[in-house]
Design an enzyme around this catalytic site. Structure first.
Site, PDB file in Angstrom:
ATOM      1  N   SER A   1     -10.852  32.766 -46.321  1.00  0.00           N
ATOM      2  CA  SER A   1     -10.818  34.203 -46.605  1.00  0.00           C
ATOM      3  C   SER A   1     -10.210  34.568 -47.955  1.00  0.00           C
ATOM      4  O   SER A   1     -10.561  35.597 -48.537  1.00  0.00           O
ATOM      5  CB  SER A   1     -10.057  34.927 -45.494  1.00  0.00           C
TER       6      SER A   1
ATOM      7  N   GLU B   1      -3.766  52.929 -46.765  1.00  0.00           N
ATOM      8  CA  GLU B   1      -2.407  52.462 -46.500  1.00  0.00           C
ATOM      9  C   GLU B   1      -2.433  50.960 -46.696  1.00  0.00           C
ATOM     10  O   GLU B   1      -3.466  50.322 -46.579  1.00  0.00           O
ATOM     11  CB  GLU B   1      -1.955  52.821 -45.093  1.00  0.00           C
TER      12      GLU B   1
ATOM     13  N   LYS C   1     -11.591  41.091 -48.883  1.00  0.00           N
ATOM     14  CA  LYS C   1     -11.347  42.520 -48.659  1.00  0.00           C
ATOM     15  C   LYS C   1     -12.199  43.423 -49.533  1.00  0.00           C
ATOM     16  O   LYS C   1     -12.580  44.524 -49.138  1.00  0.00           O
ATOM     17  CB  LYS C   1      -9.871  42.843 -48.869  1.00  0.00           C
TER      18      LYS C   1
HETATM   19  C1  LIG Z   1      -5.977  40.617 -45.389  1.00  0.00           C
HETATM   20  C2  LIG Z   1      -6.309  39.194 -45.274  1.00  0.00           C
HETATM   21  C3  LIG Z   1      -6.597  38.596 -44.035  1.00  0.00           C
HETATM   22  C4  LIG Z   1      -6.491  39.324 -42.723  1.00  0.00           C
HETATM   23  O1  LIG Z   1      -7.298  40.433 -42.582  1.00  0.00           O
HETATM   24  P1  LIG Z   1      -8.605  40.394 -41.658  1.00  0.00           P
HETATM   25  O2  LIG Z   1      -9.012  41.823 -41.581  1.00  0.00           O
HETATM   26  O3  LIG Z   1      -8.192  39.813 -40.348  1.00  0.00           O
HETATM   27  O4  LIG Z   1      -9.595  39.547 -42.347  1.00  0.00           O
HETATM   28  C5  LIG Z   1      -6.978  37.260 -44.006  1.00  0.00           C
HETATM   29  N1  LIG Z   1      -7.044  36.536 -45.140  1.00  0.00           N
HETATM   30  C6  LIG Z   1      -6.761  37.060 -46.345  1.00  0.00           C
HETATM   31  C7  LIG Z   1      -6.870  36.200 -47.545  1.00  0.00           C
HETATM   32  C8  LIG Z   1      -6.390  38.405 -46.459  1.00  0.00           C
HETATM   33  O5  LIG Z   1      -6.104  38.909 -47.665  1.00  0.00           O
END
Ligand SMILES: *Cc1c(COP(=O)(O)O)cnc(C)c1O
Length: 394
Positions: free
Chosen positions: A377, A111, A89
């Site tokens: 992610s 938000e 993020k």
């Molecule tokens: C917020 C988040 C997501 C989902 O958000 P996307 O916009 O779909 O990437 C996925 N994995 C993690 C670790 C997150 O913090």
């Protein structure tokens, strides 16, 4: 045909900017300037240097040998979990705070639902010494105390949304109201590839550093830039958009999107938007979303807070509708099992969102020579209590 956004912010029939008239000047200022600013040398230099020295990029592309052996294919992990703050993020919030500065804004609003985007936003506001207000539903504030504490430590003000179901959509309404009232000095940082044009395209461009790195890293390791498949979990879709970005228009690379099926696609408790969604408008964008027959947005559910969203960004709606992307839904149980497996096989505890992406290997078979890049992610630290409760670890 291209799978990128066109001039008007459409991916096929999805996207656009369906916003109240009062918000038009804010979005228009951004729309007219975002591409130009992103292409300025001074902007690129500052963005790249913060990604390197503050976020810790490039993140490794790691060959997961034991996982590959188990599933009889070649699996690489793109280690977004190693970014500062623990997930992808921050790539976007760094980009947007620099954009806000270029546009002469001295106040940031955002938000947040589970608090991850709020923390990423508060982080970059602290870095830049800019005032930060994060709207959060009152219920979410109670559920996500550690992230609320983090935001406060970082100097942000967390304002409770007290109306409606007191969760994410109510926080979004409050943020939009704030932006309408403060169009000159305030920038609204949206945390995924959702919202009115130009947000989905702007956020995708900031996150595209992920696939930009995968290309040269895979070239170094395998002698080719293109994997056979790129896999990512999809909440709103930003980590996925970043991982797919440079491969979108190259159909030799398979795109796999993994959604949260919660307790099961048809259980009434899921967030499997591609399977259940219909065309509608959410957050200013025409896309697929889960809704009742008369168009009320359905409350989504997933064990992972980041995937607990009733829509997907317009890029992903188009990847689904066009057949360019392969969409797979994974239940809570399948994701949790995959998270534990990755921990044991590779010594990496993934965020539960990312665990969904790893769960596909149980059912989706790949060839032995296929190169499959999975976007990891985020890291699992934030989810430790959920893992503890689920596996009775303590
Ligand atoms: C917020 C988040 C997501 C989902 O958000 P996307 O916009 O779909 O990437 C996925 N994995 C993690 C670790 C997150 O913090």
């Amino acid at each position: 045909m291209s799978y990128q956004a066109n001039e008007k912010g459409y991916y096929g029939e999805f996207g656009g900017a369906f916003i109240p008239e009062m918000l038009y000047p804010n979005c228009e200022e951004l729309r007219q300037n975002y591409v130009r600013i992103m292409q300025e040398e001074s902007f690129k230099k500052e963005f790249d240097s913060l990604l390197k020295d503050y976020v810790g990029r490039p993140t490794p592309l790691y060959f997961a040998e034991r996982l590959s052996k188990k599933y009889k294919t070649k699996i690489y992990l793109k280690r977004e979990d190693l970014c500062h703050t623990g997930a992808h993020k921050v790539n976007n919030t760094i980009g947007q705070i620099l954009m806000a500065k270029k546009l002469g804004k001295n106040r940031i609003i955002a938000e947040t639902g589970a608090g991850q985007h709020g923390v990423a936003t508060a982080t970059v506001c602290a870095l830049m010494g800019i005032e930060c207000v994060v709207y959060m539903g009152e219920i979410d504030i109670a559920r996500q105390a550690p992230n609320v504490a983090r935001m406060k430590m970082l100097g942000a003000e967390v304002r409770p949304a007290l109306s409606g179901s007191r969760t994410l959509k109510d926080a979004t309404n409050e943020a939009i109201r704030d932006w309408i009232n403060n169009p000159v000095d305030t920038h609204y940082i949206i945390g995924s590839v959702v919202g009115p044009h130009p947000y989905p395209d702007m956020v995708a461009r900031f996150q595209s550093v992920i696939s930009e790195e995968i290309k040269w890293q895979l070239q170094e390791k395998e002698g080719r830039e293109n994997p056979d498949f790129v896999v990512a979990c999809v909440g709103g879709g930003s980590n996925a958009a970043g991982a797919y970005y440079h491969y979108l228009d190259n159909e030799e690379v398979g795109i796999i999107a993994v959604e949260a099926a919660g307790h099961g696609i048809h259980s009434g408790e899921s967030a499997a938007t591609s399977a259940l969604g219909k065309i509608g408008i959410i957050h200013g964008s025409k896309t697929l979303l889960m809704q009742t027959p008369d168009g009320q947005i359905t409350e989504p559910y997933s064990i992972s807070a980041g995937l607990d969203y009733p829509g997907v960004g317009p890029m992903h709606a188009n990847l689904f509708a066009s057949g360019r992307g392969e969409f797979i839904s994974i239940t809570d149980d399948e994701a949790m099992t995959a998270g534990l497996l990755l921990s044991k096989l590779e010594g990496i505890i993934p965020a539960i969102e990312s665990s969904h992406a790893f769960a596909i290997f149980e059912t989706r078979k790949f060839k032995e020579n296929d190169i499959v890049v999975v976007n990891l992610s985020g890291r699992g630290d934030k989810d430790l209590n959920t893992y503890i409760d689920y596996f009775k670890l303590a």
